[in-house]
Scaffold this motif. Sequence first.
Motif, PDB file in Angstrom:
ATOM      1  N   LEU A  95     -10.973 -34.360 -13.428  1.00 15.38           N
ATOM      2  CA  LEU A  95     -10.941 -33.562 -12.157  1.00 15.38           C
ATOM      3  C   LEU A  95     -12.227 -33.314 -11.432  1.00 15.38           C
ATOM      4  O   LEU A  95     -12.334 -33.349 -10.354  1.00 15.38           O
ATOM      5  CB  LEU A  95     -10.072 -32.232 -12.475  1.00 15.38           C
ATOM      6  N   HIS A  96     -13.399 -33.268 -12.132  1.00 14.06           N
ATOM      7  CA  HIS A  96     -14.731 -33.109 -11.733  1.00 14.06           C
ATOM      8  C   HIS A  96     -14.905 -34.324 -10.668  1.00 14.06           C
ATOM      9  O   HIS A  96     -15.740 -34.188  -9.595  1.00 14.06           O
ATOM     10  CB  HIS A  96     -15.784 -32.878 -12.614  1.00 14.06           C
ATOM     11  N   ASN A  97     -14.487 -35.265 -11.033  1.00 17.04           N
ATOM     12  CA  ASN A  97     -14.567 -36.711  -9.832  1.00 17.04           C
ATOM     13  C   ASN A  97     -13.967 -36.254  -8.435  1.00 17.04           C
ATOM     14  O   ASN A  97     -14.295 -37.028  -7.664  1.00 17.04           O
ATOM     15  CB  ASN A  97     -13.893 -37.981 -10.659  1.00 17.04           C
ATOM     16  N   PHE A  98     -13.092 -35.499  -8.550  1.00 15.30           N
ATOM     17  CA  PHE A  98     -12.208 -35.257  -7.263  1.00 15.30           C
ATOM     18  C   PHE A  98     -12.525 -34.002  -6.572  1.00 15.30           C
ATOM     19  O   PHE A  98     -12.813 -33.829  -5.457  1.00 15.30           O
ATOM     20  CB  PHE A  98     -10.548 -35.218  -7.530  1.00 15.30           C
ATOM     21  N   GLY A  99     -12.904 -32.858  -7.269  1.00 16.72           N
ATOM     22  CA  GLY A  99     -13.203 -31.581  -6.781  1.00 16.72           C
ATOM     23  C   GLY A  99     -12.162 -30.608  -7.026  1.00 16.72           C
ATOM     24  O   GLY A  99     -11.359 -30.855  -7.791  1.00 16.72           O
ATOM     25  N   ILE A 100     -12.220 -29.648  -6.237  1.00 22.18           N
ATOM     26  CA  ILE A 100     -11.226 -28.366  -6.128  1.00 22.18           C
ATOM     27  C   ILE A 100     -10.273 -28.651  -5.053  1.00 22.18           C
ATOM     28  O   ILE A 100     -10.927 -28.609  -3.752  1.00 22.18           O
ATOM     29  CB  ILE A 100     -12.028 -27.189  -6.383  1.00 22.18           C
ATOM     30  N   PRO A 101      -8.824 -28.775  -5.245  1.00 23.51           N
ATOM     31  CA  PRO A 101      -8.464 -28.795  -3.858  1.00 23.51           C
ATOM     32  C   PRO A 101      -8.208 -27.565  -3.103  1.00 23.51           C
ATOM     33  O   PRO A 101      -8.453 -26.295  -3.598  1.00 23.51           O
ATOM     34  CB  PRO A 101      -6.754 -28.933  -4.612  1.00 23.51           C
ATOM     35  N   ASP A 102      -8.069 -27.783  -1.870  1.00 25.71           N
ATOM     36  CA  ASP A 102      -7.677 -26.608  -0.738  1.00 25.71           C
ATOM     37  C   ASP A 102      -6.282 -26.088  -1.228  1.00 25.71           C
ATOM     38  O   ASP A 102      -5.289 -26.062  -0.709  1.00 25.71           O
ATOM     39  CB  ASP A 102      -7.574 -27.165   0.413  1.00 25.71           C
ATOM     40  N   PHE A 103      -6.374 -24.900  -2.205  1.00 25.67           N
ATOM     41  CA  PHE A 103      -5.124 -24.486  -2.603  1.00 25.67           C
ATOM     42  C   PHE A 103      -4.419 -23.694  -1.711  1.00 25.67           C
ATOM     43  O   PHE A 103      -3.166 -23.598  -1.452  1.00 25.67           O
ATOM     44  CB  PHE A 103      -5.208 -23.558  -3.825  1.00 25.67           C
ATOM     45  N   ASP A 104      -5.332 -23.005  -0.776  1.00 25.57           N
ATOM     46  CA  ASP A 104      -4.592 -22.108   0.489  1.00 25.57           C
ATOM     47  C   ASP A 104      -3.872 -22.966   1.277  1.00 25.57           C
ATOM     48  O   ASP A 104      -2.994 -22.573   1.985  1.00 25.57           O
ATOM     49  CB  ASP A 104      -5.808 -21.441   1.259  1.00 25.57           C
ATOM     50  N   ALA A 105      -4.020 -24.299   1.449  1.00 26.17           N
ATOM     51  CA  ALA A 105      -3.016 -25.171   2.329  1.00 26.17           C
ATOM     52  C   ALA A 105      -1.806 -25.611   1.622  1.00 26.17           C
ATOM     53  O   ALA A 105      -0.886 -26.111   2.240  1.00 26.17           O
ATOM     54  CB  ALA A 105      -4.196 -26.463   2.617  1.00 26.17           C
ATOM     55  N   MET A 106      -1.870 -25.314   0.438  1.00 24.61           N
ATOM     56  CA  MET A 106      -0.419 -25.765  -0.310  1.00 24.61           C
ATOM     57  C   MET A 106       0.606 -24.662  -0.323  1.00 24.61           C
ATOM     58  O   MET A 106       0.139 -23.538  -0.348  1.00 24.61           O
ATOM     59  CB  MET A 106      -1.010 -25.931  -1.869  1.00 24.61           C
ATOM     60  N   GLN A 107       1.791 -25.024  -0.134  1.00 18.38           N
ATOM     61  CA  GLN A 107       3.041 -24.102   0.004  1.00 18.38           C
ATOM     62  C   GLN A 107       4.170 -24.858  -0.863  1.00 18.38           C
ATOM     63  O   GLN A 107       4.195 -25.824  -1.207  1.00 18.38           O
ATOM     64  CB  GLN A 107       3.236 -23.979   1.184  1.00 18.38           C
ATOM     65  N   PRO A 108       5.056 -23.916  -1.316  1.00 18.63           N
ATOM     66  CA  PRO A 108       6.262 -24.460  -1.866  1.00 18.63           C
ATOM     67  C   PRO A 108       7.036 -25.332  -0.837  1.00 18.63           C
ATOM     68  O   PRO A 108       6.711 -25.452   0.311  1.00 18.63           O
ATOM     69  CB  PRO A 108       6.997 -22.998  -2.129  1.00 18.63           C
ATOM     70  N   PRO A 109       7.951 -26.218  -1.251  1.00 17.30           N
ATOM     71  CA  PRO A 109       8.879 -27.261  -0.407  1.00 17.30           C
ATOM     72  C   PRO A 109       9.168 -26.178   0.839  1.00 17.30           C
ATOM     73  O   PRO A 109       9.732 -25.025   0.739  1.00 17.30           O
ATOM     74  CB  PRO A 109       9.761 -27.639  -1.183  1.00 17.30           C
ATOM     75  N   ARG A 110       9.161 -26.861   2.215  1.00 19.07           N
ATOM     76  CA  ARG A 110       9.944 -26.244   3.109  1.00 19.07           C
ATOM     77  C   ARG A 110      10.176 -27.164   4.417  1.00 19.07           C
ATOM     78  O   ARG A 110       9.851 -28.488   4.061  1.00 19.07           O
ATOM     79  CB  ARG A 110       8.810 -25.068   3.658  1.00 19.07           C
ATOM     80  N   MET A 111      10.834 -26.946   5.313  1.00 17.66           N
ATOM     81  CA  MET A 111      11.337 -27.493   6.223  1.00 17.66           C
ATOM     82  C   MET A 111      10.400 -27.116   7.399  1.00 17.66           C
ATOM     83  O   MET A 111      10.435 -25.848   7.712  1.00 17.66           O
ATOM     84  CB  MET A 111      12.885 -27.469   6.493  1.00 17.66           C
ATOM     85  N   GLU A 112       9.751 -28.063   8.396  1.00 20.19           N
ATOM     86  CA  GLU A 112       9.096 -27.676   9.469  1.00 20.19           C
ATOM     87  C   GLU A 112       9.986 -28.542  10.649  1.00 20.19           C
ATOM     88  O   GLU A 112       9.987 -29.609  10.717  1.00 20.19           O
ATOM     89  CB  GLU A 112       7.835 -28.090   9.499  1.00 20.19           C
TER      90      GLU A 112
END
Length: 148
Positions: A95-112
């Motif tokens: 995971l250190h090869n990728f970094g830390i995801p922007d968890f704040d941008a993630m949400q449960p499934p939804r319809m837009e």
Amino acid sequence: MADGLPPMEMDFGANGAPIVIVEQAEVGDVAGLLTAAPALMEPKWVFALAQMSNHLAQGESYELIVDVAAFKADYMAAYEAEDPDEDVAPGAIRLHNFGIPDFDAMQPPRMEGNTLVFFAENIFMGIPYRAVMQPGGQPVYEPVAMVQ
């Protein structure tokens, strides 16, 4: 499933391709799934639609992220368990090869509107992807931005 949906089961066909069995019929794509079970487009079934669309698109390669906080806790535990000074070996996934995801941008499934948006973990790499599926189409996956 009950309350408006026919019985459905995720499986794999004789050729190994992901399918969804709706009642007795095997469905191999999202368009066929929605024809067999049009109620999946109702907002109350967004989790089922995301789960089955993800399965049809990726099989067991990606796992739907329903609980972002739980995913974050698991990701960070695995990230912190790695030795950041370890030499990177060819083919080693860290995971250190990728970094830390922007968890704040993630949400449960939804319809837009009519567009399904969900997040799924690439099981091999352990990183999250954002998936967007237009009506009648297939999900398109892009890695979640890394903030570090």
